[in-house]
Design a protein around this motif. Sequence first.
Motif, mmCIF file in Angstrom:
data_model
loop_
_atom_site.group_PDB
_atom_site.id
_atom_site.type_symbol
_atom_site.label_atom_id
_atom_site.label_comp_id
_atom_site.label_asym_id
_atom_site.label_seq_id
_atom_site.Cartn_x
_atom_site.Cartn_y
_atom_site.Cartn_z
ATOM 1 N N ASP A 35 0.781 -1.373 0.112
ATOM 2 C CA ASP A 35 0.037 -0.126 -0.007
ATOM 3 C C ASP A 35 1.003 1.282 0.013
ATOM 4 O O ASP A 35 0.837 2.104 -0.866
ATOM 5 N N MET A 36 1.715 1.308 0.827
ATOM 6 C CA MET A 36 2.611 2.546 0.908
ATOM 7 C C MET A 36 3.515 2.655 0.085
ATOM 8 O O MET A 36 3.557 3.904 -0.590
ATOM 9 N N ILE A 37 4.205 1.577 -0.336
ATOM 10 C CA ILE A 37 5.345 1.730 -1.332
ATOM 11 C C ILE A 37 4.804 2.043 -2.922
ATOM 12 O O ILE A 37 5.334 2.996 -3.425
ATOM 13 N N THR A 38 3.532 1.551 -2.946
ATOM 14 C CA THR A 38 2.788 1.793 -4.308
ATOM 15 C C THR A 38 2.535 3.368 -4.351
ATOM 16 O O THR A 38 2.537 4.259 -5.407
ATOM 17 N N THR A 39 2.128 3.806 -3.195
ATOM 18 C CA THR A 39 1.570 5.140 -3.048
ATOM 19 C C THR A 39 2.691 6.090 -3.471
ATOM 20 O O THR A 39 2.494 7.139 -4.067
ATOM 21 N N TYR A 40 3.871 5.804 -2.657
ATOM 22 C CA TYR A 40 4.877 6.651 -2.840
ATOM 23 C C TYR A 40 5.519 6.759 -4.411
ATOM 24 O O TYR A 40 5.834 7.849 -4.870
ATOM 25 N N ALA A 41 5.197 5.617 -5.174
ATOM 26 C CA ALA A 41 5.700 5.671 -6.385
ATOM 27 C C ALA A 41 4.701 6.445 -7.384
ATOM 28 O O ALA A 41 5.043 7.163 -8.186
ATOM 29 N N LEU A 42 3.530 6.295 -6.857
ATOM 30 C CA LEU A 42 2.602 7.262 -7.516
ATOM 31 C C LEU A 42 2.651 8.798 -7.275
ATOM 32 O O LEU A 42 2.608 9.673 -8.078
ATOM 33 N N MET A 43 3.004 9.144 -5.919
ATOM 34 C CA MET A 43 3.366 10.528 -5.716
ATOM 35 C C MET A 43 4.795 11.014 -6.348
ATOM 36 O O MET A 43 4.828 12.163 -6.305
#
Length: 143
Positions: A68-76
């Motif tokens: 959840d968090m690392i994919t969100t960071y990639a998107l950010m």
Amino acid sequence: MGTRKKGLEFAKHITEIITKSTGFENQLNKVKILGGGDGTCCAELKVDQDHVNVSNYLHTGYIVTLVDMITTYALMSKPCHPGVSVDISVNFLKGAKLGDDIIIEANLAKAGKNLAVIDCTLKNKKDDSVIAKGTQLKYVNFE
């Protein structure tokens, strides 16, 4: 700006978010962001006592949190507001034990007007074996 410099700046920015957080992001305080940018994020984690179940294997709930968090960071790392999760799925393929070093890599697979698909893979650093593969679908607002 060179890719390496951009990745280092991205890693510094995400690390600041994690270390300053008093919220849920604090759960990632032992995750080291290695780099990212342009829809990617790469991180490393040494599996610690805080991350394991009673059998000393990386807890599946923590794996989902990493996805959840690392994919969100990639998107950010793209110019957008990451919005909220619409769907997240994780396939657990192999266990990781207490003391193992794992690499987490996320990559923006597809982005539309309001939805983005981000893939994530967790691998054991010592033998490159896949621990888990995840995908997150997020509602987004691209700028």
